[in-house]
Design a protein around this motif. Structure first.
Motif, PDB file in Angstrom:
ATOM      1  N   ALA A  55      54.544  38.637  24.793  1.00 26.62           N
ATOM      2  CA  ALA A  55      54.832  38.610  26.237  1.00 26.62           C
ATOM      3  C   ALA A  55      54.443  37.256  26.839  1.00 26.62           C
ATOM      4  CB  ALA A  55      54.059  39.724  26.934  1.00 26.62           C
ATOM      5  N   GLN A  56      55.170  36.843  27.861  1.00 25.29           N
ATOM      6  CA  GLN A  56      54.825  35.639  28.611  1.00 25.29           C
ATOM      7  C   GLN A  56      53.805  36.037  29.683  1.00 25.29           C
ATOM      8  OE1 GLN A  56      56.241  32.493  27.880  1.00 25.29           O
ATOM      9  NE2 GLN A  56      56.873  33.709  26.112  1.00 25.29           N
ATOM     10  N   VAL A  57      52.696  35.311  29.747  1.00 21.87           N
ATOM     11  CA  VAL A  57      51.643  35.679  30.705  1.00 21.87           C
ATOM     12  C   VAL A  57      51.633  34.669  31.853  1.00 21.87           C
ATOM     13  CG1 VAL A  57      49.199  36.233  30.993  1.00 21.87           C
ATOM     14  CG2 VAL A  57      50.296  36.572  28.772  1.00 21.87           C
ATOM     15  N   ILE A  58      51.690  35.210  33.070  1.00 21.08           N
ATOM     16  CA  ILE A  58      51.621  34.359  34.270  1.00 21.08           C
ATOM     17  C   ILE A  58      50.298  34.677  34.966  1.00 21.08           C
ATOM     18  CG2 ILE A  58      52.664  33.824  36.503  1.00 21.08           C
ATOM     19  CD1 ILE A  58      55.330  34.958  35.401  1.00 21.08           C
ATOM     20  N   GLY A  59      49.413  33.696  35.030  1.00 18.57           N
ATOM     21  CA  GLY A  59      48.161  33.898  35.757  1.00 18.57           C
ATOM     22  C   GLY A  59      48.403  33.681  37.241  1.00 18.57           C
ATOM     23  N   ILE A  60      47.788  34.521  38.059  1.00 12.14           N
ATOM     24  CA  ILE A  60      47.961  34.374  39.508  1.00 12.14           C
ATOM     25  C   ILE A  60      46.595  34.198  40.168  1.00 12.14           C
ATOM     26  CG2 ILE A  60      48.604  35.611  41.633  1.00 12.14           C
ATOM     27  CD1 ILE A  60      51.038  34.578  40.108  1.00 12.14           C
ATOM     28  N   ALA A  61      46.444  33.082  40.894  1.00 18.68           N
ATOM     29  CA  ALA A  61      45.231  32.853  41.683  1.00 18.68           C
ATOM     30  C   ALA A  61      45.566  33.289  43.104  1.00 18.68           C
ATOM     31  CB  ALA A  61      44.844  31.393  41.604  1.00 18.68           C
ATOM     32  N   ASN A  62      45.334  34.554  43.368  1.00 12.63           N
ATOM     33  CA  ASN A  62      45.704  35.129  44.675  1.00 12.63           C
ATOM     34  C   ASN A  62      44.614  34.826  45.718  1.00 12.63           C
ATOM     35  OD1 ASN A  62      47.246  36.592  46.494  1.00 12.63           O
ATOM     36  ND2 ASN A  62      46.351  38.553  45.922  1.00 12.63           N
ATOM     37  N   LYS A  63      44.923  35.133  46.929  1.00 10.34           N
ATOM     38  CA  LYS A  63      44.006  34.992  48.068  1.00 10.34           C
ATOM     39  C   LYS A  63      43.562  33.535  48.248  1.00 10.34           C
ATOM     40  CE  LYS A  63      42.601  39.814  47.573  1.00 10.34           C
ATOM     41  NZ  LYS A  63      41.621  40.851  47.760  1.00 10.34           N
ATOM     42  N   GLN A  64      44.503  32.622  48.054  1.00 15.37           N
ATOM     43  CA  GLN A  64      44.192  31.198  48.213  1.00 15.37           C
ATOM     44  C   GLN A  64      43.923  30.832  49.672  1.00 15.37           C
ATOM     45  OE1 GLN A  64      43.901  28.477  45.863  1.00 15.37           O
ATOM     46  NE2 GLN A  64      43.551  30.276  44.581  1.00 15.37           N
ATOM     47  N   ASP A  65      44.186  31.746  50.578  1.00 11.75           N
ATOM     48  CA  ASP A  65      43.904  31.495  51.989  1.00 11.75           C
ATOM     49  C   ASP A  65      42.417  31.682  52.307  1.00 11.75           C
ATOM     50  OD1 ASP A  65      44.361  34.153  51.279  1.00 11.75           O
ATOM     51  OD2 ASP A  65      44.778  34.758  53.346  1.00 11.75           O
ATOM     52  N   LEU A  66      41.653  32.217  51.347  1.00 12.34           N
ATOM     53  CA  LEU A  66      40.227  32.428  51.614  1.00 12.34           C
ATOM     54  C   LEU A  66      39.438  31.172  51.235  1.00 12.34           C
ATOM     55  CD1 LEU A  66      39.759  36.120  50.370  1.00 12.34           C
ATOM     56  CD2 LEU A  66      40.296  35.287  52.659  1.00 12.34           C
ATOM     57  N   PRO A  67      38.400  30.853  52.013  1.00 13.88           N
ATOM     58  CA  PRO A  67      37.688  29.579  51.784  1.00 13.88           C
ATOM     59  C   PRO A  67      36.961  29.508  50.441  1.00 13.88           C
ATOM     60  CG  PRO A  67      36.596  30.911  53.480  1.00 13.88           C
ATOM     61  CD  PRO A  67      37.892  31.588  53.191  1.00 13.88           C
ATOM     62  N   THR A  68      36.589  30.651  49.892  1.00 12.24           N
ATOM     63  CA  THR A  68      35.806  30.629  48.649  1.00 12.24           C
ATOM     64  C   THR A  68      36.686  30.628  47.394  1.00 12.24           C
ATOM     65  OG1 THR A  68      35.739  33.029  48.802  1.00 12.24           O
ATOM     66  CG2 THR A  68      33.784  31.821  49.599  1.00 12.24           C
ATOM     67  N   ALA A  69      38.003  30.577  47.592  1.00 11.63           N
ATOM     68  CA  ALA A  69      38.898  30.707  46.433  1.00 11.63           C
ATOM     69  C   ALA A  69      38.779  29.520  45.479  1.00 11.63           C
ATOM     70  CB  ALA A  69      40.337  30.831  46.920  1.00 11.63           C
ATOM     71  N   LEU A  70      38.740  29.816  44.176  1.00  9.23           N
ATOM     72  CA  LEU A  70      38.800  28.760  43.167  1.00  9.23           C
ATOM     73  C   LEU A  70      40.216  28.209  43.160  1.00  9.23           C
ATOM     74  CD1 LEU A  70      37.068  30.475  40.081  1.00  9.23           C
ATOM     75  CD2 LEU A  70      36.038  28.839  41.657  1.00  9.23           C
ATOM     76  N   THR A  71      40.372  26.975  42.745  1.00  4.68           N
ATOM     77  CA  THR A  71      41.732  26.415  42.697  1.00  4.68           C
ATOM     78  C   THR A  71      42.509  27.074  41.554  1.00  4.68           C
ATOM     79  OG1 THR A  71      41.098  24.704  41.147  1.00  4.68           O
ATOM     80  CG2 THR A  71      40.917  24.156  43.485  1.00  4.68           C
ATOM     81  N   PRO A  72      43.852  27.092  41.645  1.00  3.33           N
ATOM     82  CA  PRO A  72      44.642  27.682  40.550  1.00  3.33           C
ATOM     83  C   PRO A  72      44.362  26.979  39.226  1.00  3.33           C
ATOM     84  CG  PRO A  72      46.041  27.174  42.433  1.00  3.33           C
ATOM     85  CD  PRO A  72      44.695  26.657  42.764  1.00  3.33           C
ATOM     86  N   GLU A  73      44.109  25.652  39.278  1.00  2.77           N
ATOM     87  CA  GLU A  73      43.840  24.916  38.041  1.00  2.77           C
ATOM     88  C   GLU A  73      42.566  25.445  37.379  1.00  2.77           C
ATOM     89  OE1 GLU A  73      44.435  23.456  41.008  1.00  2.77           O
ATOM     90  OE2 GLU A  73      46.518  22.912  40.575  1.00  2.77           O
TER      91      GLU A  73
END
Lengths: 281, 371
Positions: free
Chosen positions: A222-240
């Motif tokens: 299967a192809q896996v797509i990682g999602i960094a959700n809730k990027q609108d929150l200040p504590t969010a880690l970057t997608p990278e």
């Protein structure tokens, strides 16, 4: 969906086969198909016919020295599968029959088969509780978000409104609560794409590494797509950073923001294409 | 009495599918399907769950984890009273779902109260011959070199060599032998595990003598023809005979092993086995078999045809009467032949006294309990 395509030659030998779902009983099936092909030589059939085989349906047809067989689900509309089988037969007889008779490789016949047979792609949405899986599902379906958070029970299965790469996309939104973890390995079976949703917090992303391992174990192709959700929150880690930790390509998302929808559909489209490419290699 | 019955199938592409339902007007939501399925994903067997004001009794088995049979119970139903009967019905429905789902008529099955009992010892013995590894291990344990007992590690290495695979799982391969009670796996010390053969099994086609005797008394009209057919099957010059120990010939061993597998498949098939069991009581008409087994007509008819093609049953008067042509038997016996080998292994110090002591204790306990 079509689970397998088989073409048998004059000696009832398998000239071409392609399977879109794993089967524990492949050897038995092949033995049955060889016998069926032998039997069909003794009867006249003018068009594609079908028979029920346990939970599946077997469509068969004869043309020249070849026997064509498609294995599909009983849930599929027979007329559609008959039509697709006939399309495959026409293409094979026109461009590939002579190659097959000469024992030559069938070149890009596999691509043609994919175009016709792949009518459904299973996309599983996986992640721990509260990370926004169901919100992602609503986003993909272009639906209004419910005002009250209603945790998913078991699995929620919905279709994407539009086709992607000529295939219907069936989205499996898996419940993230720990009590449903026993279902995950069962429910992601046969998924071509897995969307792994995190809420971009360090704690959740670190926990989600376990899910990556589960996916690699259960559906290695299967192809896996990682999602960094809730990027609108200040504590969010970057997608990278999330991608580094998970070890899979990861993309930013704000699932409550409709503007992300097209980007997400594009990611699914690309994953399907990449899946096809890696199948070939 | 349940007010509705339905079969859920979890399809890996389409999700939950209601494969069969009665009455046809029954509607079940996705949430209900999930609520019913989740306990079965944790543990197969019988479960009772409350959906709104309705109680659902559901059943699944390990061998078919993607299937669940559900009964919607009436408010005044006593579930503890009904559960064992419905478990038998659910077992039948799962068996049919696996073999011929299109033949399932839920209304007929619920009306007739058809059900299946649990696997008998005979069926468990037959199950040993359905996988390639279990008979191979059995044969190894029977050999003079092994004499019935071997360490799990040595057995695992031997099996890997035989089947030539790194992924060979000895625990999985040996399971049918343990389930049937032929073999026991015991820890001798904290690190030493042994496999012991405590029962051997003999699978063969026996002459249906009891059925013939009954036919002589109750069906004189078919008796002579029946006797002739049985004699022809077991006769020395018959090429159609199966695995009959009384006429065993060296060169026919392979044919006999293949035939034993064929017989095992029929005994292990719970529907075929119930029809065989019914016919052990003598020749019967189709209707009498239906009454005996409480299976729907179409299912009994299919089973009879399959058994006939395997020379287990025969028919008379244009299939109006059916009888056993051969009686497939799987019976256990004490492997006395290992005793000499045990003694030899002990004398030559191939086995220590703790191993021998444990094996003899297991044999004594198994056969004392059985007798």
């Amino acid at each position: 969906m079509i689970r397998g395509i088989y073409i048998l030659g004059e000696q009832n030998n398998i000239l071409y086969s392609k399977e879109y779902a794993k089967s524990d009983a492949r050897a038995t099936l092949i033995e049955f198909l060889v016998n069926l092909s032998q039997f069909l030589k003794s009867v006249d059939i003018e068009k594609t016919e079908y028979m029920n085989l346990s939970v599946s349906r077997l469509f068969y047809s004869k043309r020249g020295n070849f026997t064509f067989i498609s294995l599909a689900d009983k849930a599929d509309e027979p007329s559609q599968i008959e039509e697709k089988t006939d399309q495959l037969i026409d293409i094979f007889m026109k461009d590939y029959a002579n190659l097959a008779l000469a024992g030559q490789p069938l070149d890009d016949f596999g691509d043609k088969v994919d175009e016709i047979a792949v009518t459904m792609v299973k996309v599983a949405i996986l992640g721990f509780a509260g990370v926004g899986k169901t919100t992602t599902l609503h986003l993909l379906r272009g639906e209004t978000l419910p005002l009250v958070h209603d945790p998913t029970i078991g699995v929620s299965i919905k279709k994407l409104p539009e086709e992607v790469q000529s295939a219907n996309i069936v989205l499996w939104d898996l419940a993230g609560q720990a009590r449903f973890s026993i279902l995950w390995s069962k429910m992601i079976a046969n998924a071509q794409v897995v969307i792994l949703v995190t809420d971009s917090t360090l704690e959740n992303v670190l926990r989600s590494k376990k899910l990556v391992a589960l996916v690699k174990e259960e559906v290695p192709n299967a192809q896996v797509i990682g999602i960094a959700n809730k990027q609108d929150l200040p504590t969010a880690l970057t997608p990278e950073r999330v991608g580094q930790i998970l070890g899979v390509p990861t993309y930013e998302l704000v699932a409550i923001d409709i503007s992300y929808r097209d980007r997400l559909v594009q990611l699914i489209r690309r994953a399907i294409l990449e899946g096809k490419t890696s199948d070939k290699s | 009495m349940p007010s509705a019955v339905f079969l859920i199938h979890l399809d890996e592409n389409h999700g939950f599918i209601l494969k069969k339902r009665h009455p046809i007007s029954l509607k079940v939501t996705e949430a209900d399907l999930n609520n019913i399925y989740v306990p079965h994903a944790e543990k197969a067997g019988l479960h009772v769950i409350e959906l709104d004001d309705t109680q659902i009794l559901s059943y699944s088995k390990n061998k078919m984890p993607e299937w669940v049979v559900c009964f919607e119970m009436e408010a005044d139903d006593d579930i503890s009273f009904e559960s064992s009967r419905l478990e038998g019905t659910a077992r039948l429905l799962l068996e049919l779902a696996e073999t011929s789902i299109d033949d399932i008529d839920l209304e007929e099955i619920m009306k007739s109260g058809s059900s299946l009992s649990e696997e008998s010892a005979e069926q468990k013995f037959a199950g040993v011959f359905l996988t390639p590894s279990a008979p191979l291990i059995l044969e190894h344990l029977q050999s003079a070199e092994i004499s019935g007992f071997v360490s799990s590690a040595a057995l695992s290495m031997w099996l890997k060599k035989q089947v030539g695979g790194e992924g060979t799982n000895v625990a999985e391969a040996i399971r049918p032998l343990i389930t049937s009670g032929l073999v026991k796996m015991e820890m001798l010390t904290k690190t030493k595990q042994f496999v012991f053969l405590v029962k051997d099994v003999f699978g063969h086609r026996a002459s249906p003598n009891d059925s013939l005797k009954l036919a002589e008394m109750t069906r004189p009209d078919i008796y002579e023809e029946y006797k002739e057919q049985v004699e022809n099957f077991f006769g020395a010059d018959s090429s159609g005979r199966g695995y009959n120990p009384t006429i065993m010939e060296e060169e026919e061993m392979q044919t006999m092993i293949e035939d034993r597998e064929k017989v095992a498949v029929n005994v292990a098939n719970i529907i075929h086995y119930n029809v065989i069991t019914a016919l052990r009581k003598g020749p019967m008409t189709l209707d009498e078999i239906i009454i005996q087994t409480a299976f729907p007509k179409s299912i009994v008819q299919k089973a009879l045809w399959a058994l006939k093609s395997n020379s287990i049953v025969t028919s008379f008067e244009e299939e109006s009467i059916w009888a056993l042509l051969t009686d497939p038997v799987f019976e256990s016996f004490m492997p006395k032949y290992v005793l000499e080998g045990i003694s030899k292994k002990w004398n030559t110090k191939e086995a220590d006294s703790a191993e021998v002591q444990m094996y003899l204790d297991l044999l004594i306990n198994t056969w004392r309990t059985t007798s």
